[in-house]
Write a protein that holds these residues in place. Structure first.
Motif, PDB file in Angstrom:
ATOM      1  N   PHE A 318       0.817  -1.213   0.000  1.00 19.36           N
ATOM      2  CA  PHE A 318       0.000   0.000   0.000  1.00 19.36           C
ATOM      3  C   PHE A 318       0.850   1.263   0.000  1.00 19.36           C
ATOM      4  O   PHE A 318       0.352   2.341   0.297  1.00 19.36           O
ATOM      5  CB  PHE A 318      -0.923   0.008   1.224  1.00 19.36           C
ATOM      6  N   VAL A 322      -3.970   2.920  -2.237  1.00 23.22           N
ATOM      7  CA  VAL A 322      -4.854   1.821  -1.852  1.00 23.22           C
ATOM      8  C   VAL A 322      -5.192   0.947  -3.056  1.00 23.22           C
ATOM      9  O   VAL A 322      -5.159  -0.283  -2.991  1.00 23.22           O
ATOM     10  CB  VAL A 322      -6.140   2.391  -1.217  1.00 23.22           C
ATOM     11  N   LEU A 326      -4.330  -3.014  -3.447  1.00 25.47           N
ATOM     12  CA  LEU A 326      -5.360  -4.049  -3.579  1.00 25.47           C
ATOM     13  C   LEU A 326      -5.153  -4.887  -4.835  1.00 25.47           C
ATOM     14  O   LEU A 326      -5.320  -6.117  -4.812  1.00 25.47           O
ATOM     15  CB  LEU A 326      -6.742  -3.391  -3.600  1.00 25.47           C
TER      16      LEU A 326
END
Length: 394
Positions: A318, A322, A326
């Motif tokens: 991260f 974000v 992911l």
């Protein structure tokens, strides 16, 4: 009364759409339709001598005032919103451009831009408010709200750009290293001073970092750039300063150390959270006690999650946002878990003992016997040789 109120609403809206000022339109329409109601009251008074219309008149006036107040609130909100949109459009793009080419004059330019755009918006808002019957307190509050909104736009954009400061520093270093002062690609001939070019690029990157490190809307002098240069660009002087006086290095401040230690040691949740966990999780706790198999499953799950956390390097994923984190984790999660489970299911290597691999103590004993036999045969052959020589001499 209801008919008079509806006629008032229509006439009031028509007057506002015609460009008439709000206060003038409200006053004229109110006086006109209250007079119309009074005329109707005079006619009704002739027919009904005992009819008292004062209560009806007061209620009509309250309804008219309430409608005027609601329309005024809507108009003021619309007016304020329109100027907020103008301020945001006037500040957002130029501020982003100023941060793209951040230098020592960036915040001065931002403050000048903020002052000019705020003054322009305040003048427009004040002109728009002149058509409303507002006291100085309400007028000043709306102007202050607009000024605070303009500052908030700058602060929001500054924080947004600060989140991308690492990417900007990399881009600036690459550009300064690959291009010369005339923005032409460097032709490396082997005579360039690589150390000087690298140091210049680092200096510019630190200037960018110092610009993005704080929000400077109050024109207060600071020494952030000096601190960064001392701590990061000249490590020898920084180390000497730390060694001589640790308090002299703001990056190694004891206050920061204490705060970091306090946060790192405070791994327990707050007391109210512990109490809530005990109360809400009582049934689950009793279920685990009744069936200890759940403990094993929980322990195995914890091991798998911990191993996946370490192998995937979740905090590092991260680092660049974000969404990027992911996406990276989603592509690596299943293979990592399968690899962990495969390693857990593999049997441990067992040492085999047999004819081909005799035990260590037997091997040692066998070697000792062989050595003893060798010595005995050697001694026997030696004795035989001596005996034969002795016979020959006789």
């Amino acid at each position: 009364r209801s008919g008079t109120l509806e006629k008032f609403k229509e006439a009031f809206e028509k007057a506002l759409n015609g460009g008439e000022k709000f206060s003038v339109a409200a006053r004229n329409c109110t006086e006109s339709y209250m007079a119309l109601f009074d005329e109707g009251y005079q006619d009704a008074f002739v027919e009904l001598a005992n009819w008292d219309s004062s209560k009806v008149r007061e209620k009509l006036r309250r309804d008219i005032d309430a409608h005027v107040a609601s329309v005024q609130a809507a108009k003021l909100a619309e007016l304020t919103s329109s100027y907020e949109v103008r301020v945001k459009e006037a500040l957002y793009g130029p501020v982003e451009s100023l941060f793209d080419g951040a230098n020592n004059e960036t915040w001065l330019s931002i403050r000048n831009l903020l002052r000019c755009e705020t003054e322009s918006a305040v003048r427009g808002l004040s002109s728009g408010l002149s058509g409303f019957d507002l006291d100085e307190n309400a007028r000043g509050k709306m102007i202050t709200t607009l000024e605070d909104y303009a500052k908030g736009v700058i602060e929001t954009k500054a924080r947004e750009e600060a989140g991308r400061v690492v990417v900007r520093m990399k881009d600036r270093f690459s550009n300064l290293f690959a291009y010369d002062a005339d923005s032409m690609p460097r032709v490396w001939t082997g005579k360039e001073d690589i150390r000087f070019i690298t140091k210049t690029a680092r200096v510019e990157c630190l200037k960018l970092l110092s610009v993005m490190a704080a929000i400077r809307l109050d024109d207060t002098a600071d020494n952030i750039e000096k601190i960064l240069f001392t701590a990061l660009l000249d490590p020898s002087s920084s180390a000497a300063a730390i060694k001589s006086n640790k308090a002299g290095d703001p990056l190694a401040s004891s206050t920061w150390d204490q705060e970091a230690n306090r946060r790192s040691n405070n791994w327990l949740p707050p007391p109210w959270a512990i109490v809530a966990l005990l109360i809400l999780g009582f049934n689950e706790f009793m279920t685990v006690l009744r069936n200890p198999l759940y403990l094993g499953l929980i322990f195995v799950g914890y091991l798998v999650i911990k191993a996946a956390w370490v192998q995937l390097d979740i905090p590092g994923q991260f680092r660049y946002g974000v969404l990027a984190g992911l996406l990276s984790i989603s592509t690596k999660l299943i293979p990592t878990i399968m690899n962990i489970l495969r390693k857990l299911s593999e049997p441990a290597p067992v040492a085999t003992t047999g004819a081909n691999n005799p035990p260590r103590h037997l091997t040692a004993a066998t070697k000792a016997l062989e050595n003893g036999s060798t010595r005995s045969s050697t001694a026997s052959s030696g004795n035989k040789t001596e005996y034969s020589d002795h016979n020959k001499e006789q």
